[in-house]
Design a protein around this motif. Structure first.
Motif, PDB file in Angstrom:
ATOM      1  N   ARG A  63       0.832  -1.210   0.000  1.00  0.00           N
ATOM      2  CA  ARG A  63       0.000   0.000   0.000  1.00  0.00           C
ATOM      3  C   ARG A  63       0.869   1.265   0.000  1.00  0.00           C
ATOM      4  NH1 ARG A  63      -5.149   0.872   1.165  1.00  0.00           N
ATOM      5  NH2 ARG A  63      -5.411  -1.242   1.937  1.00  0.00           N
ATOM      6  N   GLY A  66       2.411   1.742  -3.357  1.00  0.00           N
ATOM      7  CA  GLY A  66       1.364   2.174  -4.282  1.00  0.00           C
ATOM      8  C   GLY A  66       1.047   3.649  -4.130  1.00  0.00           C
ATOM      9  N   LEU A  71      -0.897   5.395  -7.087  1.00  0.00           N
ATOM     10  CA  LEU A  71      -2.027   4.489  -7.294  1.00  0.00           C
ATOM     11  C   LEU A  71      -3.108   4.759  -6.249  1.00  0.00           C
ATOM     12  CD1 LEU A  71      -0.094   1.135  -7.864  1.00  0.00           C
ATOM     13  CD2 LEU A  71      -1.060   2.648  -9.593  1.00  0.00           C
ATOM     14  N   ASP A  72      -4.340   4.430  -6.585  1.00  0.00           N
ATOM     15  CA  ASP A  72      -5.453   4.562  -5.644  1.00  0.00           C
ATOM     16  C   ASP A  72      -5.375   3.396  -4.667  1.00  0.00           C
ATOM     17  OD1 ASP A  72      -7.758   5.082  -4.292  1.00  0.00           O
ATOM     18  OD2 ASP A  72      -9.099   4.682  -5.978  1.00  0.00           O
ATOM     19  N   VAL A  75      -8.458   1.122  -3.169  1.00  0.00           N
ATOM     20  CA  VAL A  75      -9.063   0.020  -3.925  1.00  0.00           C
ATOM     21  C   VAL A  75      -8.052  -1.117  -4.000  1.00  0.00           C
ATOM     22  CG1 VAL A  75     -10.067  -0.658  -6.130  1.00  0.00           C
ATOM     23  CG2 VAL A  75     -10.397   1.671  -5.277  1.00  0.00           C
ATOM     24  N   ARG A  76      -8.383  -2.221  -3.349  1.00  0.00           N
ATOM     25  CA  ARG A  76      -7.440  -3.346  -3.273  1.00  0.00           C
ATOM     26  C   ARG A  76      -7.041  -3.869  -4.649  1.00  0.00           C
ATOM     27  NH1 ARG A  76      -6.227  -7.646   0.714  1.00  0.00           N
ATOM     28  NH2 ARG A  76      -5.446  -9.391  -0.496  1.00  0.00           N
ATOM     29  N   LYS A  78      -6.465  -2.355  -7.285  1.00  0.00           N
ATOM     30  CA  LYS A  78      -5.436  -1.523  -7.921  1.00  0.00           C
ATOM     31  C   LYS A  78      -4.043  -1.894  -7.423  1.00  0.00           C
ATOM     32  CE  LYS A  78      -8.217   1.357 -10.082  1.00  0.00           C
ATOM     33  NZ  LYS A  78      -8.235   1.601 -11.491  1.00  0.00           N
ATOM     34  N   LEU A  79      -3.975  -2.493  -6.242  1.00  0.00           N
ATOM     35  CA  LEU A  79      -2.681  -2.840  -5.660  1.00  0.00           C
ATOM     36  C   LEU A  79      -2.198  -4.238  -6.032  1.00  0.00           C
ATOM     37  CD1 LEU A  79      -3.069  -1.332  -2.081  1.00  0.00           C
ATOM     38  CD2 LEU A  79      -1.873  -0.355  -4.048  1.00  0.00           C
TER      39      LEU A  79
END
Length: 107
Positions: A63, A66, A71-72, A75-76, A78-79
């Motif tokens: 996280r 990210g 990255l956002d 939102v899981r 996206k990771l």
């Protein structure tokens, strides 16, 4: 015996690193650390990930990396691609993945 030999050969192929063709030669997209002279052999996004982990003061979560990459992180989904890249770097010896899922840089 033949069936066992075929199964062993199939298993060996399943764990082999993925290679791609470049200029007619098969090369690893993400080389093993021992095979590469330095991190310039890595694609750009992998070098950014490696730099972020090295700059961190201790183990980092996916996280946090990210967020640094923009990255956002809320939102899981996206990771997950980032987690896969970091795991690939760990599998190839560039990073160390701890049992708690955090990553550290290798010396």
């Amino acid at each position: 015996m033949n069936r066992l030999a075929e199964q062993a050969q199939a298993d060996a192929g399943a764990v082999a690193p993925v290679s791609v063709k470049v200029a007619g030669r098969a090369v690893l997209l993400i080389p093993h650390r021992s095979d590469a002279a330095d991190e310039s052999a890595l694609p750009g996004d992998y070098r950014k990930i490696l730099a972020i982990v090295r700059e961190a003061d201790g183990p980092v979560q996916v996280r946090a990396v990210g967020e640094r990459l923009g990255l956002d992180a809320s939102v899981r989904g996206k990771l997950e691609p980032l987690r896969a890249k970091m795991t690939k770097l760990a599998d190839r010896g560039w990073l160390h993945k701890r049992p708690d899922g955090q990553f550290t840089a290798r010396p």
